[in-house]
Design an enzyme around this catalytic site. Structure first.
Site, PDB file in Angstrom:
ATOM      1  N   GLU A   1       0.800  -1.241   0.000  1.00 19.46           N
ATOM      2  CA  GLU A   1       0.000   0.000   0.000  1.00 19.46           C
ATOM      3  C   GLU A   1       0.825   1.280   0.000  1.00 19.46           C
ATOM      4  O   GLU A   1       0.556   2.202   0.776  1.00 19.46           O
ATOM      5  CB  GLU A   1      -0.953  -0.004   1.203  1.00 19.46           C
ATOM      6  CG  GLU A   1      -1.897  -1.186   1.193  1.00 19.46           C
ATOM      7  CD  GLU A   1      -2.932  -1.158   2.329  1.00 19.46           C
ATOM      8  OE1 GLU A   1      -2.854  -0.286   3.199  1.00 19.46           O
ATOM      9  OE2 GLU A   1      -3.830  -2.021   2.306  1.00 19.46           O
TER      10      GLU A   1
ATOM     11  N   ASN B   1       2.081  -5.085  -3.261  1.00 13.63           N
ATOM     12  CA  ASN B   1       0.673  -5.394  -2.982  1.00 13.63           C
ATOM     13  C   ASN B   1      -0.101  -4.107  -2.662  1.00 13.63           C
ATOM     14  O   ASN B   1       0.382  -3.261  -1.909  1.00 13.63           O
ATOM     15  CB  ASN B   1       0.646  -6.325  -1.752  1.00 13.63           C
ATOM     16  CG  ASN B   1      -0.706  -6.932  -1.463  1.00 13.63           C
ATOM     17  OD1 ASN B   1      -1.361  -7.457  -2.367  1.00 13.63           O
ATOM     18  ND2 ASN B   1      -1.141  -6.881  -0.211  1.00 13.63           N
TER      19      ASN B   1
ATOM     20  N   HIS C   1     -10.317  -6.050  -2.301  1.00 11.04           N
ATOM     21  CA  HIS C   1     -11.404  -5.817  -1.341  1.00 11.04           C
ATOM     22  C   HIS C   1     -12.497  -5.098  -2.123  1.00 11.04           C
ATOM     23  O   HIS C   1     -12.380  -3.909  -2.422  1.00 11.04           O
ATOM     24  CB  HIS C   1     -10.926  -4.959  -0.168  1.00 11.04           C
ATOM     25  CG  HIS C   1      -9.863  -5.623   0.644  1.00 11.04           C
ATOM     26  ND1 HIS C   1     -10.124  -6.740   1.421  1.00 11.04           N
ATOM     27  CD2 HIS C   1      -8.551  -5.358   0.808  1.00 11.04           C
ATOM     28  CE1 HIS C   1      -9.000  -7.115   2.022  1.00 11.04           C
ATOM     29  NE2 HIS C   1      -8.040  -6.298   1.666  1.00 11.04           N
TER      30      HIS C   1
ATOM     31  N   GLU D   1      -6.149 -10.625  -1.340  1.00 16.09           N
ATOM     32  CA  GLU D   1      -6.980 -10.405  -0.139  1.00 16.09           C
ATOM     33  C   GLU D   1      -8.463 -10.360  -0.496  1.00 16.09           C
ATOM     34  O   GLU D   1      -9.226  -9.562   0.053  1.00 16.09           O
ATOM     35  CB  GLU D   1      -6.566  -9.105   0.570  1.00 16.09           C
ATOM     36  CG  GLU D   1      -5.105  -9.069   0.934  1.00 16.09           C
ATOM     37  CD  GLU D   1      -4.665  -7.819   1.693  1.00 16.09           C
ATOM     38  OE1 GLU D   1      -5.528  -7.098   2.223  1.00 16.09           O
ATOM     39  OE2 GLU D   1      -3.458  -7.565   1.739  1.00 16.09           O
TER      40      GLU D   1
ATOM     41  N   ASP E   1     -12.129 -10.228  -0.785  1.00 13.99           N
ATOM     42  CA  ASP E   1     -13.394 -10.335  -0.061  1.00 13.99           C
ATOM     43  C   ASP E   1     -14.382  -9.375  -0.702  1.00 13.99           C
ATOM     44  O   ASP E   1     -14.006  -8.343  -1.235  1.00 13.99           O
ATOM     45  CB  ASP E   1     -13.268 -10.142   1.459  1.00 13.99           C
ATOM     46  CG  ASP E   1     -12.663  -8.820   1.881  1.00 13.99           C
ATOM     47  OD1 ASP E   1     -12.534  -7.908   1.057  1.00 13.99           O
ATOM     48  OD2 ASP E   1     -12.326  -8.696   3.072  1.00 13.99           O
TER      49      ASP E   1
HETATM   50  C1  XIL Z   1      -6.402  -6.058   8.236  1.00 14.72           C
HETATM   51  C2  XIL Z   1      -6.768  -7.211   9.149  1.00 14.72           C
HETATM   52  O1  XIL Z   1      -7.674  -8.057   8.476  1.00 14.72           O
HETATM   53  C3  XIL Z   1      -7.381  -6.686  10.427  1.00 14.72           C
HETATM   54  O2  XIL Z   1      -7.565  -7.748  11.359  1.00 14.72           O
HETATM   55  C4  XIL Z   1      -6.478  -5.615  11.046  1.00 14.72           C
HETATM   56  O3  XIL Z   1      -7.137  -5.056  12.162  1.00 14.72           O
HETATM   57  C5  XIL Z   1      -6.150  -4.548  10.041  1.00 14.72           C
HETATM   58  O4  XIL Z   1      -5.566  -5.136   8.897  1.00 14.72           O
HETATM   59  N1  XIL Z   1      -5.017  -4.467   3.586  1.00 14.72           N
HETATM   60  C6  XIL Z   1      -4.033  -5.314   4.052  1.00 14.72           C
HETATM   61  C7  XIL Z   1      -4.305  -6.178   5.226  1.00 14.72           C
HETATM   62  O5  XIL Z   1      -2.981  -5.427   3.430  1.00 14.72           O
HETATM   63  O6  XIL Z   1      -3.150  -6.393   6.005  1.00 14.72           O
HETATM   64  C8  XIL Z   1      -5.401  -5.620   6.093  1.00 14.72           C
HETATM   65  O7  XIL Z   1      -5.698  -6.567   7.125  1.00 14.72           O
HETATM   66  C9  XIL Z   1      -6.619  -5.300   5.266  1.00 14.72           C
HETATM   67  C10 XIL Z   1      -6.297  -4.266   4.221  1.00 14.72           C
END
Ligand code: XIL
Length: 280
Positions: A130, A172, A208, A235, A237
């Protein structure tokens, strides 16, 4: 579980990995563990390999949870994604308070020690997470790391390559799921890295997602692949609503359509565990 088994079957049939984010506590909780062990062949730590967790005090390392995750995976022939070596968020307090050369050196030491500890055991590392800004600029996000100098990302990648030469090294990010200013900024960085020999092997699209999929999703995966890097959905979802199941299908098909899209990870195993508690 049924969504997982459908995606997992599609991925496995084509030789791609199918992963889930979890934590060492959940490895022995039911029904989480049964679903995880039955449906997935890759694991990533949702939080336990992050900087705040692995180096809570400067130069004092905690690998216990990560070691447990890796042992669980290895015993079942699963691979492990490493998430994440450097990120502006979830830093330990001592690093948050640092800047300049001290922070740069702390970053290098962190990568050396963490990637070194798990050398040979990580399929892919999210070396940098990020680092690009949202919106139309296409530029870097401001952070304590960015303020150490624009070269911090390439230094991180070179350090990671030396520390674990067999891990694939990924950049990422999120909101990079279609062709837009942010993903194009990353595209330009990857192209530049490839041209100058900075070691980078993969780009992670966090994915996401909301209630519709960007129509350029597959095209975006393809353009990164065409630069000579793998793409991983890291990731995944998707917000609840009428289109959720359909979108899992669209994402899976887009990955399957690009040879260099090598795996899909969902961010959690069971819906009640999701970090996106509000929307999901
Ligand atoms: C999130 C986790 O799922 C949570 O449990 C934590 O509180 C915050 O981080 N991008 C990412 C992940 O790269 O590491 C993040 O994970 C979600 C967004």
């Amino acid at each position: 579980a049924s969504a997982a088994s459908t995606l997992g079957a599609a991925a496995a049939e084509s030789g791609r990995y199918f992963g889930a984010a979890t934590n060492s506590f959940m490895l022995n909780r039911q029904p989480h563990a049964t679903v995880l062990n039955r449906e997935f062949n890759s694991i990533v730590a949702e939080n336990e390999m992050k900087w705040y967790h692995t180096e809570p005090n400067q130069n004092q390392f905690n690998f216990t949870a990560g070691d447990q995750l890796i042992a669980h995976a290895r015993a079942r022939g699963m691979t492990v994604r490493g998430h994440t070596l450097v990120w502006h968020a979830q830093q330990p307090q001592w690093a948050q308070n640092m800047s300049g050369t001290a922070l740069r050196n702390a970053m290098i030491n962190h990568i050396n020690r963490v990637a070194g500890h798990w050398r040979g055991q990580i399929h892919s590392w999210d070396v940098v997470n990020e680092a690009f800004a949202d919106g139309g600029s296409g530029g870097r996000r401001d952070s304590n790391l960015q303020r150490t100098g624009n070269d911090w990302i390439e230094v991180a990648f070179r350090t990671a390559r030396a520390a674990d030469p067999n891990a694939k090294l990924c950049y990422n990010d999120y909101n990079t799921d279609g062709i837009n200013a942010k993903s194009t900024g990353i595209y330009n960085m990857v192209r530049d890295f490839k041209a100058r020999g900075v070691p980078i092997d993969c780009v992670g699209l966090q994915s996401h997602l909301g209630t519709s999929l960007d129509p350029t999703y597959q095209q975006n995966i393809q353009r990164f692949a065409d630069l000579g890097v793998d793409v991983q959905i890291t990731e995944l979802d998707i917000q609840q609503g009428g289109n959720q199941a359909n979108m899992y299908g669209q994402v899976t098909r887009a990955c399957l359509a690009v040879a260099r899209c090598t795996g899909i990870t969902v961010w959690g195993v069971l819906d009640p565990d999701s970090w996106r508690t509000g929307a999901n």
